[in-house]
Design an enzyme around this catalytic site. Structure first.
Site, PDB file in Angstrom:
ATOM      1  N   THR A  28      -3.223   0.074 -13.298  1.00 24.72           N
ATOM      2  CA  THR A  28      -3.001   1.477 -12.712  1.00 24.72           C
ATOM      3  C   THR A  28      -3.865   2.219 -13.192  1.00 24.72           C
ATOM      4  OG1 THR A  28      -1.673   3.142 -12.201  1.00 24.72           O
ATOM      5  CG2 THR A  28      -1.197   2.053 -14.570  1.00 24.72           C
ATOM      6  N   THR A  75       5.429   2.618  -8.613  1.00 24.53           N
ATOM      7  CA  THR A  75       4.565   2.035  -7.657  1.00 24.53           C
ATOM      8  C   THR A  75       5.386   0.533  -7.569  1.00 24.53           C
ATOM      9  OG1 THR A  75       2.144   1.316  -7.298  1.00 24.53           O
ATOM     10  CG2 THR A  75       2.986   0.972  -9.585  1.00 24.53           C
ATOM     11  N   LYS A  79       9.228   0.981  -5.019  1.00 27.49           N
ATOM     12  CA  LYS A  79       9.380   2.429  -4.233  1.00 27.49           C
ATOM     13  C   LYS A  79      10.527   2.543  -3.355  1.00 27.49           C
ATOM     14  CE  LYS A  79       4.349   3.262  -4.177  1.00 27.49           C
ATOM     15  NZ  LYS A  79       3.260   3.433  -3.110  1.00 27.49           N
ATOM     16  N   ASP A 115       2.413   9.928  -1.053  1.00 25.09           N
ATOM     17  CA  ASP A 115       1.346   9.048  -0.589  1.00 25.09           C
ATOM     18  C   ASP A 115       1.192   9.427   0.963  1.00 25.09           C
ATOM     19  OD1 ASP A 115       1.171   7.080  -2.460  1.00 25.09           O
ATOM     20  OD2 ASP A 115       2.886   5.794  -1.756  1.00 25.09           O
ATOM     21  N   ALA A 140       1.380  -3.817   7.614  1.00 22.70           N
ATOM     22  CA  ALA A 140       2.754  -3.143   7.767  1.00 22.70           C
ATOM     23  C   ALA A 140       3.913  -3.260   6.709  1.00 22.70           C
ATOM     24  CB  ALA A 140       3.394  -3.621   9.228  1.00 22.70           C
ATOM     25  N   ALA A 143       2.677   0.335   2.124  1.00 23.29           N
ATOM     26  CA  ALA A 143       1.421   1.262   2.389  1.00 23.29           C
ATOM     27  C   ALA A 143       1.267   1.587   3.845  1.00 23.29           C
ATOM     28  CB  ALA A 143       0.020   0.760   1.790  1.00 23.29           C
ATOM     29  N   TYR A 234      -8.252   0.117  -4.003  1.00 25.22           N
ATOM     30  CA  TYR A 234      -9.442   0.647  -4.995  1.00 25.22           C
ATOM     31  C   TYR A 234      -9.976  -0.182  -5.917  1.00 25.22           C
ATOM     32  CZ  TYR A 234      -5.564   2.130  -8.094  1.00 25.22           C
ATOM     33  OH  TYR A 234      -4.519   2.073  -8.744  1.00 25.22           O
TER      34      TYR A 234
HETATM   35  P1  ATR Z   1       1.949  -2.835   0.269  1.00 27.10           P
HETATM   36  O1  ATR Z   1       3.404  -2.106  -0.293  1.00 27.10           O
HETATM   37  O2  ATR Z   1       0.911  -2.520  -0.574  1.00 27.10           O
HETATM   38  O3  ATR Z   1       1.863  -2.694   1.897  1.00 27.10           O
HETATM   39  P2  ATR Z   1       3.030  -5.426   0.674  1.00 27.10           P
HETATM   40  O4  ATR Z   1       4.352  -4.823   1.262  1.00 27.10           O
HETATM   41  O5  ATR Z   1       3.254  -6.560  -0.085  1.00 27.10           O
HETATM   42  O6  ATR Z   1       2.513  -4.157  -0.134  1.00 27.10           O
HETATM   43  O7  ATR Z   1       2.063  -5.539   2.037  1.00 27.10           O
HETATM   44  C1  ATR Z   1       0.877  -6.204   1.794  1.00 27.10           C
HETATM   45  C2  ATR Z   1       0.273  -6.233   3.270  1.00 27.10           C
HETATM   46  O8  ATR Z   1      -0.993  -7.268   3.505  1.00 27.10           O
HETATM   47  C3  ATR Z   1       1.292  -6.724   4.562  1.00 27.10           C
HETATM   48  O9  ATR Z   1       1.014  -6.280   5.697  1.00 27.10           O
HETATM   49  C4  ATR Z   1       0.644  -8.161   4.283  1.00 27.10           C
HETATM   50  O10 ATR Z   1       0.977  -8.849   5.515  1.00 27.10           O
HETATM   51  P3  ATR Z   1       2.482  -9.607   5.812  1.00 27.10           P
HETATM   52  O11 ATR Z   1       3.514  -8.677   6.434  1.00 27.10           O
HETATM   53  O12 ATR Z   1       2.339 -10.510   6.909  1.00 27.10           O
HETATM   54  O13 ATR Z   1       2.761 -10.327   4.672  1.00 27.10           O
HETATM   55  C5  ATR Z   1      -0.709  -8.162   4.393  1.00 27.10           C
HETATM   56  N1  ATR Z   1      -1.608  -9.233   3.797  1.00 27.10           N
HETATM   57  C6  ATR Z   1      -1.291  -9.909   2.585  1.00 27.10           C
HETATM   58  N2  ATR Z   1      -2.273 -10.900   2.629  1.00 27.10           N
HETATM   59  C7  ATR Z   1      -2.564 -11.103   3.778  1.00 27.10           C
HETATM   60  C8  ATR Z   1      -3.522 -12.125   4.153  1.00 27.10           C
HETATM   61  N3  ATR Z   1      -4.000 -13.127   3.537  1.00 27.10           N
HETATM   62  N4  ATR Z   1      -3.700 -12.025   5.556  1.00 27.10           N
HETATM   63  C9  ATR Z   1      -3.286 -10.935   6.537  1.00 27.10           C
HETATM   64  N5  ATR Z   1      -2.611  -9.982   5.874  1.00 27.10           N
HETATM   65  C10 ATR Z   1      -1.999 -10.170   4.659  1.00 27.10           C
END
Ligand code: ATR
Length: 290
Positions: A28, A75, A79, A115, A140, A143, A234
């Site tokens: 962080t 974080t 959340k 956010d 989705a 974030a 980032y």
């Molecule tokens: P955050 O809260 O940062 O959004 P998260 O809830 O773990 O973290 O979500 C990560 C996002 O990255 C999700 O949209 C995830 O897709 P899935 O919903 O299918 O898991 C996406 N993501 C992570 N690795 C990926 C990959 N290799 N290809 C495509 N999408 C990926």
């Protein structure tokens, strides 16, 4: 105890404490961001990182209250859990079902989601007005949800959503529809490429492009010069997507921009003072060239 010791303890007791919980938390930049801001305003405040496992979130949150913290940030992956633990939620935090900032006021915990406002503030800073535009949102997760709520608040015309797991994209689409925003889920990138002339804002809310998950989250041909490309990542500051967008002549924003603006809003909530934005940018290395 010597008088010197007593003075030292009194000095420490005079500190106002804030911090952040997450798991993992090592990477962080928020302590740098906030401690630089406190120093710039000559505030006797301190911001500390805490590594808290999911099973200990409740104890950590109530620990902050017992220890008289002024507030704290939240974080990944906490959340949503913290949204269930606070005494009250701001309208944004309620909409997103997620909290990234808590203020503790006379023992009461109030949860906010900066956010959402932070994302909008970063667009405003570069003069992008989402109203009436079409955005492509990739991702989705948490974030992606904050971005979707922000775009809805800014009266975006249409949000096109793509996510590896289609069910999560569908949930987000339903959420946007409930907020009276036109939203569309796509099954693959081919359909998104067909819409590229209409898309003016591209947001990457996936982890694709992070140092641990390198690559491009979209096909090269989807990006066109007219789009503003915003990557929430980032680490690294310049992802493959940002490099591609710059090579095509697009305007870009990286995750440091979101980090600074969500942090500035949290700072204002805790201290009730305007945040020293330029100091915060400098503290995390955000400058005109990135
Ligand atoms: P955050 O809260 O940062 O959004 P998260 O809830 O773990 O973290 O979500 C990560 C996002 O990255 C999700 O949209 C995830 O897709 P899935 O919903 O299918 O898991 C996406 N993501 C992570 N690795 C990926 C990959 N290799 N290809 C495509 N999408 C990926």
């Amino acid at each position: 105890m010597s008088e010197q010791n007593k003075q030292f303890n009194l000095q420490l007791l005079g500190l106002t404490l804030t911090g952040i919980i997450g798991y993992p938390i090592e990477h962080t930049l928020s302590p740098q961001l906030h401690n630089a801001a406190f120093q710039a305003l000559n505030l006797n405040w301190l911001y500390l990182p805490f590594s808290v496992k999911p099973e200990a979130v409740k104890e950590a949150v109530f620990g902050f209250k017992a220890l008289n913290f002024a507030g704290f940030n939240v974080t990944l992956p906490h959340k949503q859990a913290v949204a269930e633990l606070v005494d009250a939620l701001s309208p944004e935090a309620e909409l997103a079902g997620a909290v990234n900032t808590v203020k503790i006021n006379e023992g009461k915990l109030v949860g906010y989601n900066t956010d959402i406002g932070g994302f909008l503030a970063s667009l405003k800073e570069i003069g992008l007005q989402p109203a009436g535009k079409t955005a492509l949102l990739i991702g989705a997760g948490g974030a992606g949800l904050a971005v979707a709520v922000a775009l809805a608040q800014a009266q975006i015309k249409k949000v096109v959503i793509l996510n590896r797991t289609v069910k999560k994209a569908e949930n987000l689409r339903r959420k946007l529809s409930n907020l009276a925003i036109e939203a569309l889920c796509l099954a693959d990138f081919k359909e998104a490429v067909d819409l590229r002339e209409e898309i003016e804002l591209v947001v990457n809310a996936t982890s694709v492009g992070m140092a641990a998950n390198p690559g491009l989250p979209v096909p090269v041909e989807l990006i066109t010069e007219k789009q503003l490309v915003y990557d929430l990542i980032y680490t690294p500051v310049e992802t493959e997507l940002i490099k591609l967008a710059k090579s095509k002549g697009c305007r870009t924003l990286n995750g440091l921009s979101m980090l600074v603006h969500q942090g500035a809003l949290a700072f204002q909530i805790w201290t009730e003072k305007p945040a020293p934005i330029e100091t915060m940018k400098k503290a995390v290395g955000l400058n005109a060239s990135n």
